[in-house]
Write a protein that holds these residues in place. Structure first.
Motif, PDB file in Angstrom:
ATOM      1  N   LYS A 221      -9.174   5.242  -1.183  1.00  0.00           N
ATOM      2  CA  LYS A 221     -10.063   4.634  -0.193  1.00  0.00           C
ATOM      3  C   LYS A 221      -9.295   4.292   1.086  1.00  0.00           C
ATOM      4  O   LYS A 221      -9.796   4.503   2.191  1.00  0.00           O
ATOM      5  N   GLU A 222      -8.062   3.814   0.948  1.00  0.00           N
ATOM      6  CA  GLU A 222      -7.239   3.457   2.112  1.00  0.00           C
ATOM      7  C   GLU A 222      -6.902   4.662   2.984  1.00  0.00           C
ATOM      8  O   GLU A 222      -6.702   4.519   4.194  1.00  0.00           O
ATOM      9  N   VAL A 223      -6.825   5.848   2.385  1.00  0.00           N
ATOM     10  CA  VAL A 223      -6.526   7.048   3.174  1.00  0.00           C
ATOM     11  C   VAL A 223      -7.786   7.850   3.503  1.00  0.00           C
ATOM     12  O   VAL A 223      -7.708   8.984   3.975  1.00  0.00           O
TER      13      VAL A 223
ATOM     14  N   LYS B  41       2.155   8.463   4.482  1.00  0.00           N
ATOM     15  CA  LYS B  41       2.608   9.349   5.562  1.00  0.00           C
ATOM     16  C   LYS B  41       2.775  10.759   5.012  1.00  0.00           C
ATOM     17  O   LYS B  41       2.985  10.954   3.820  1.00  0.00           O
ATOM     18  N   ILE B  42       2.695  11.739   5.911  1.00  0.00           N
ATOM     19  CA  ILE B  42       2.896  13.130   5.524  1.00  0.00           C
ATOM     20  C   ILE B  42       3.688  13.844   6.609  1.00  0.00           C
ATOM     21  O   ILE B  42       3.529  13.555   7.795  1.00  0.00           O
ATOM     22  N   LYS B  43       4.540  14.749   6.162  1.00  0.00           N
ATOM     23  CA  LYS B  43       5.332  15.576   7.070  1.00  0.00           C
ATOM     24  C   LYS B  43       5.062  17.018   6.657  1.00  0.00           C
ATOM     25  O   LYS B  43       5.298  17.392   5.505  1.00  0.00           O
TER      26      LYS B  43
ATOM     27  N   ASP C  88      -5.151   9.790   9.058  1.00  0.00           N
ATOM     28  CA  ASP C  88      -5.546  10.597  10.222  1.00  0.00           C
ATOM     29  C   ASP C  88      -5.453  12.087   9.913  1.00  0.00           C
ATOM     30  O   ASP C  88      -6.339  12.873  10.275  1.00  0.00           O
ATOM     31  N   PHE C  89      -4.387  12.475   9.228  1.00  0.00           N
ATOM     32  CA  PHE C  89      -4.178  13.887   8.890  1.00  0.00           C
ATOM     33  C   PHE C  89      -5.277  14.397   7.968  1.00  0.00           C
ATOM     34  O   PHE C  89      -5.852  15.462   8.196  1.00  0.00           O
ATOM     35  N   LEU C  90      -5.603  13.613   6.933  1.00  0.00           N
ATOM     36  CA  LEU C  90      -6.660  14.022   6.002  1.00  0.00           C
ATOM     37  C   LEU C  90      -8.020  14.072   6.700  1.00  0.00           C
ATOM     38  O   LEU C  90      -8.834  14.951   6.397  1.00  0.00           O
ATOM     39  N   ALA C  91      -8.267  13.156   7.619  1.00  0.00           N
ATOM     40  CA  ALA C  91      -9.538  13.162   8.353  1.00  0.00           C
ATOM     41  C   ALA C  91      -9.691  14.443   9.169  1.00  0.00           C
ATOM     42  O   ALA C  91     -10.780  15.037   9.209  1.00  0.00           O
ATOM     43  N   LYS C  92      -8.604  14.890   9.802  1.00  0.00           N
ATOM     44  CA  LYS C  92      -8.654  16.144  10.569  1.00  0.00           C
ATOM     45  C   LYS C  92      -8.931  17.335   9.647  1.00  0.00           C
ATOM     46  O   LYS C  92      -9.728  18.207   9.984  1.00  0.00           O
ATOM     47  N   LEU C  93      -8.259  17.347   8.494  1.00  0.00           N
ATOM     48  CA  LEU C  93      -8.480  18.453   7.554  1.00  0.00           C
ATOM     49  C   LEU C  93      -9.909  18.453   7.035  1.00  0.00           C
ATOM     50  O   LEU C  93     -10.559  19.500   6.964  1.00  0.00           O
ATOM     51  N   LYS C  94     -10.393  17.270   6.669  1.00  0.00           N
ATOM     52  CA  LYS C  94     -11.739  17.165   6.091  1.00  0.00           C
ATOM     53  C   LYS C  94     -12.818  17.572   7.090  1.00  0.00           C
ATOM     54  O   LYS C  94     -13.828  18.160   6.722  1.00  0.00           O
ATOM     55  N   ALA C  95     -12.595  17.272   8.371  1.00  0.00           N
ATOM     56  CA  ALA C  95     -13.580  17.597   9.414  1.00  0.00           C
ATOM     57  C   ALA C  95     -13.610  19.083   9.750  1.00  0.00           C
ATOM     58  O   ALA C  95     -14.572  19.568  10.348  1.00  0.00           O
TER      59      ALA C  95
END
Length: 85
Positions: A77-79, A21-23, A34-41
């Motif tokens: 891999k999980e994140v 999790k991240i805050k 989900d947060f990393l996916a948004k940043l990466k995209a």
């Protein structure tokens, strides 16, 4: 007349490695994958820098906690991080 303004911009995040999790800046906690996916995209340079910072700091913290290389790779891999960027 031309005037340049130089300012520092700071983001503060709290990374929960075990629960993935991240805050960010006191906002509600989010799922790290989900947060990393948004940043990466994103094509935004700030998003790319934040993505790299989060991944690099997570790896460093896992090494400090004496995680094995296989554990770190599994966590990445999980994140949604397939290889160290």
């Amino acid at each position: 007349m031309e005037k340049k303004v130089v300012k520092n911009f700071t983001l503060t995040y709290e990374l929960d490695i075990l629960n993935k999790k991240i805050k960010l800046n006191g906002n509600p906690e989010e799922d790290l994958k989900d947060f990393l996916a948004k940043l990466k995209a994103s094509d935004d340079i700030i998003a790319q820098m934040l993505y790299k910072d989060i991944v690099d700091n997570a790896i460093t913290e896992m090494r400090i906690m004496a995680w094995s290389g296989m554990d770190i790779k599994g966590w990445l891999k999980e994140v949604g991080v397939e290889a160290q960027e």
